[in-house]
Motif scaffolding. Structure first.
Motif, short mmCIF file in Angstrom:
data_model
loop_
_atom_site.label_atom_id
_atom_site.label_comp_id
_atom_site.label_asym_id
_atom_site.label_seq_id
_atom_site.Cartn_x
_atom_site.Cartn_y
_atom_site.Cartn_z
N ARG A 1 0.81 -1.21 0.00
CA ARG A 1 0.00 0.00 0.00
C ARG A 1 0.85 1.27 0.00
NH1 ARG A 1 -2.62 0.74 4.67
NH2 ARG A 1 -3.88 2.36 3.68
N GLU B 1 0.84 3.46 -3.16
CA GLU B 1 -0.46 4.12 -3.34
C GLU B 1 -0.60 5.32 -2.40
OE1 GLU B 1 -5.24 3.12 -2.84
OE2 GLU B 1 -3.75 1.52 -2.70
N ARG C 1 1.56 8.13 -3.73
CA ARG C 1 0.95 8.74 -4.92
C ARG C 1 -0.22 9.63 -4.54
NH1 ARG C 1 2.20 3.71 -7.42
NH2 ARG C 1 0.16 2.88 -6.86
N ASP C 2 -0.99 9.23 -3.52
CA ASP C 2 -2.11 10.05 -3.06
C ASP C 2 -1.60 11.40 -2.51
OD1 ASP C 2 -3.92 8.13 -3.75
OD2 ASP C 2 -4.17 7.33 -1.71
N GLU D 1 -0.50 13.55 -5.41
CA GLU D 1 -1.65 14.10 -6.13
C GLU D 1 -2.27 15.27 -5.37
OE1 GLU D 1 -4.36 14.41 -9.28
OE2 GLU D 1 -2.45 13.34 -9.07
#
Length: 547
Positions: A445, A448, A451-452, A455
Motif C-alpha cells: 500500500r 499508493e 501517490r495520493d 496528487e
C-alpha cells in the motif's frame, strides 16, 4: 528543401574543437582590425577571441573594441519591445521551463481575444509600438488562432501610425508562416535553446514535440521561404558550454548571410534563470554563465553581427543590461510572462524577472548616452489603465479562513499517512522470510499512499497557492510592512514548487529501491513548512486586514 541541418551535421565536431581551444588561432588585435570593417566575423576568429579572453586585460580590450565597432556601424537607437503572452498551457517537457507540462504549480491561462484586446489597448497607451506575441506549445492554440491575434495587433498598430509585430511560438510549417505574414507579422523569434544535440535531448524530455532538433535547425529556411526575412535567433545560455552555443549561433547567422544575403534581425542572449517549480533551474550547474562570460558573449555578437539587434530582456538586472546595451539593440522594460498579467500585475509566470525603472526614465537615460528610443510613442490616457490596478472587490473572509482550516486538517492527515509509510517501509528490515511475508500486503500500500500525497500536493495545494497569489494577495494594502511579506510568501510558494518537483522525481527512485525514507523526510518537511506558511499568512491577515 535542403536546410541548415544538413550543413550543421558536418560542422558539429569542428565547433566542439573550436570551443575547446586554449590558445588563439589568430591574435586578437588582428581580429579586431578585421571586425572594424563592419563585415562581421567567422567562428574561428570568435573562438580565438574566447581563448584570448582568458587574460583579463585582453578581455577588456575585446569588450571596448566591440562597443566601439557597434557605435560605428549600428543606428544610434535602442528599440523598445514588450512581450505579450497568449497561453501558458504546454505539451512539452523542457526541464528548464516554468510552463513545462508536468509543472503542477504553473498557472495555466489562455488569453481570450477579448481580454487580449483590452490588454493591448493598455500596452499601446503606454506608448509601446513593437509587440512580441509569445506562446507555449499549446495544442489548442495553433497557428490559425495565432493569426487572429497577429491581425488584431496589426490593426491597432496601423491605426496609431504603425509599429512592429514579432512572434515567439512553437515551430510551425512554412505555409503557417505565410498565413501569419499575411495577417501582419513582421518578424519571428525562436531560440534553438542549445545547439549541442546530446544536451538538447537531455533538456527536452520524453515525447516532447520540441525534441525535433533538425526541425528547429531548419526553421529559418522555411521562414525565409514564407517571405519573412526578419529573424531573431539565439541560444539559451547555460544549457551547455556557452562558447559552443555562441559559436553555433554565429555559424547559423553566417549561413543565413551566405545563403540568403540577410543578417539576423535580432540575436537572443537569454541566460538560464530560476523558474517556479523547476528544480533544474534553481541551482547553478557546470554550464552556468557568469556575468563576465555573459559580457564576453555580448561583445562577440556585437562584433560578429555589428548591425543585428541584441535582445536585452528582464531576465537580467537593469544595471547589467544598461551597462551592455549599445546602438541598434532591443530593450525590454515592461515584462509580464503570464497571459493577461499586465491587467493583473506582478503574477509569477514562465521565469523570474527583474523590476525595471519606468519606461520614460529608461528612455531618458539612453538619450543621455546618445541613443534614441524607438517604438516608444507618447503615453495617452486609457480607460483600461485606470481600471487595471482595481482589486477593490470585497474579500470573502470566511471562505479563506475555512479554506486554511481545511488545508491544515488535510496536512495533519497526510502527516499521519507519511508516518504509516515510514513504518511500513521499515517493517521488512531484519525480519525472517515468514515475518516478511506477513508484511507484504500492507507494504504494497505504500506506493499508493505516496501517490495520493503527491496528487494532493499537485492539485489541491498548488491550486490554493495560485489562488492566493491571484485573488488574496492583491487585496492587501501595499506598503513597506506588507509588500516584503507578500514577496516572502510568493518565494515560499516557489520553494514548495521546487520541492514538489523533487518529490515527483524521487518517486521514480522509490520505484527502484522500495525505500520511502527520502520521500517521507521530504514530504514531512513540506508539510511543516506549509503549516508555518499558513500561520504566517494568518498573522499578516490579523494585522493588515485585506480590503
Amino acid at each position: 528543401m535542403a536546410g541548415f541541418s544538413e550543413i550543421f551535421v558536418s560542422q558539429q565536431a569542428r565547433l566542439e574543437r573550436l570551443a575547446a581551444i586554449a590558445e588563439p588561432l589568430r591574435q586578437p588585435l588582428e581580429i579586431i582590425r578585421d571586425a572594424e570593417n563592419g563585415k562581421g566575423l567567422e567562428v574561428g576568429d570568435v573562438a580565438s577571441l574566447f581563448a584570448s579572453a582568458r587574460d583579463q586585460a585582453t578581455r577588456a580590450e575585446i569588450q571596448a573594441a566591440a562597443s566601439r565597432i557597434r557605435m560605428q556601424w549600428a543606428r544610434k537607437t535602442v528599440e523598445f519591445i514588450i512581450p505579450v503572452y497568449l497561453t501558458s498551457f504546454c505539451q512539452n517537457e523542457c526541464l528548464y521551463c516554468g510552463y513545462r507540462q508536468s509543472n503542477a504549480i504553473a498557472e495555466r491561462v489562455r488569453l481570450s481575444l477579448e481580454d487580449f484586446d483590452k490588454q493591448l489597448d493598455l500596452i499601446l497607451s503606454w506608448g509601446h509600438r513593437q509587440i512580441e506575441l509569445v506562446l507555449s506549445d499549446d495544442p489548442e492554440f495553433g497557428p490559425e488562432m495565432v493569426a487572429r491575434y497577429v491581425a488584431a495587433t496589426r490593426r491597432k498598430l496601423d491605426a496609431l501610425g504603425g509599429g512592429m509585430v514579432a512572434l515567439c511560438s512553437p515551430v510551425y510549417k512554412q505555409e503557417d508562416y505565410v498565413r501569419l505574414r499575411e495577417a501582419g507579422l513582421d518578424w519571428v523569434v525562436e531560440w534553438q535553446e542549445t545547439y549541442h544535440r546530446p544536451h538538447f535531448d537531455r533538456w527536452h524530455y520524453g515525447s516532447s514535440p520540441k525534441r525535433a532538433f533538425e526541425t528547429r535547425l531548419d526553421l529559418w529556411d522555411h521562414v525565409v521561404a514564407a517571405g519573412i526575412t526578419k529573424i531573431g535567433m539565439g541560444a539559451l545560455l547555460g544549457l551547455y558550454d556557452f562558447r559552443h552555443d555562441a559559436l553555433a549561433v554565429i555559424e547559423h547567422g553566417n549561413y543565413m548571410r551566405r545563403t540568403y544575403g540577410i543578417e539576423p534581425h535580432a540575436l537572443g542572449i537569454p541566460r538560464l534563470k530560476p523558474a517556479r517549480g523547476v528544480l533544474a533551474s534553481q541551482k547553478p550547474n557546470r554550464f552556468t554563465v557568469s556575468d563576465d562570460d555573459f559580457r564576453l558573449v555580448v561583445s562577440a555578437y556585437h562584433m560578429a553581427f555589428p548591425t543585428s539587434r541584441l535582445f536585452f530582456n528582464t531576465r537580467e538586472s537593469y544595471e547589467l543590461n544598461l551597462s551592455l546595451v549599445s546602438a541598434g539593440d532591443l530593450f525590454t522594460v515592461d515584462c509580464e510572462t503570464l497571459p493577461g498579467a499586465y491587467l493583473r500585475r506582478h503574477l509569477p509566470g514562465q521565469f523570474s524577472t527583474h523590476d525595471y525603472p519606468p519606461r520614460r526614465e529608461v528612455a531618458a537615460t539612453l538619450k543621455q548616452r546618445g541613443l534614441a528610443a524607438q517604438y516608444l510613442a507618447e503615453e495617452t490616457p486609457c480607460r483600461i489603465a485606470l481600471a487595471a490596478p482595481a482589486m477593490e472587490t470585497a474579500i470573502d473572509t470566511k471562505r479563506w479562513i475555512d479554506e486554511h482550516a481545511q488545508t491544515r486538517a488535510r496536512l495533519d492527515d497526510w502527516e499521519a499517512v507519511l508516518g504509516s509509510a515510514a513504518t511500513l517501509g521499515r517493517a521488512g528490515d531484519g525480519m525472517g522470510r515468514s515475518a516478511c511475508a506477513a508484511t507484504e500486503e500492507p507494504q504494497a500500500r505504500v506506493p499508493e499512499l505516496l501517490r495520493d500525497i503527491l496528487e494532493y500536493f499537485k492539485t489541491v495545494l498548488t491550486t490554493h497557492c495560485r489562488r492566493e497569489e491571484s485573488e488574496l494577495y492583491p487585496s492587501f494594502p501595499q506598503n513597506a510592512d506588507v509588500t516584503p511579506m507578500l514577496a516572502a510568501f510568493r518565494a515560499q510558494h516557489e520553494r514548495f514548487g521546487v520541492d514538489l518537483d523533487k518529490f515527483e522525481r524521487q518517486m521514480v527512485s522509490y520505484g527502484l529501491s522500495k525505500d520511502p525514507t527520502v520521500l517521507v523526510t521530504l514530504g514531512s518537511r513540506m508539510i511543516r513548512e506549509m503549516r508555518a506558511h499558513l500561520e504566517a499568512e494568518e498573522l499578516l491577515w490579523s494585522r493588515h486586514r485585506p480590503r
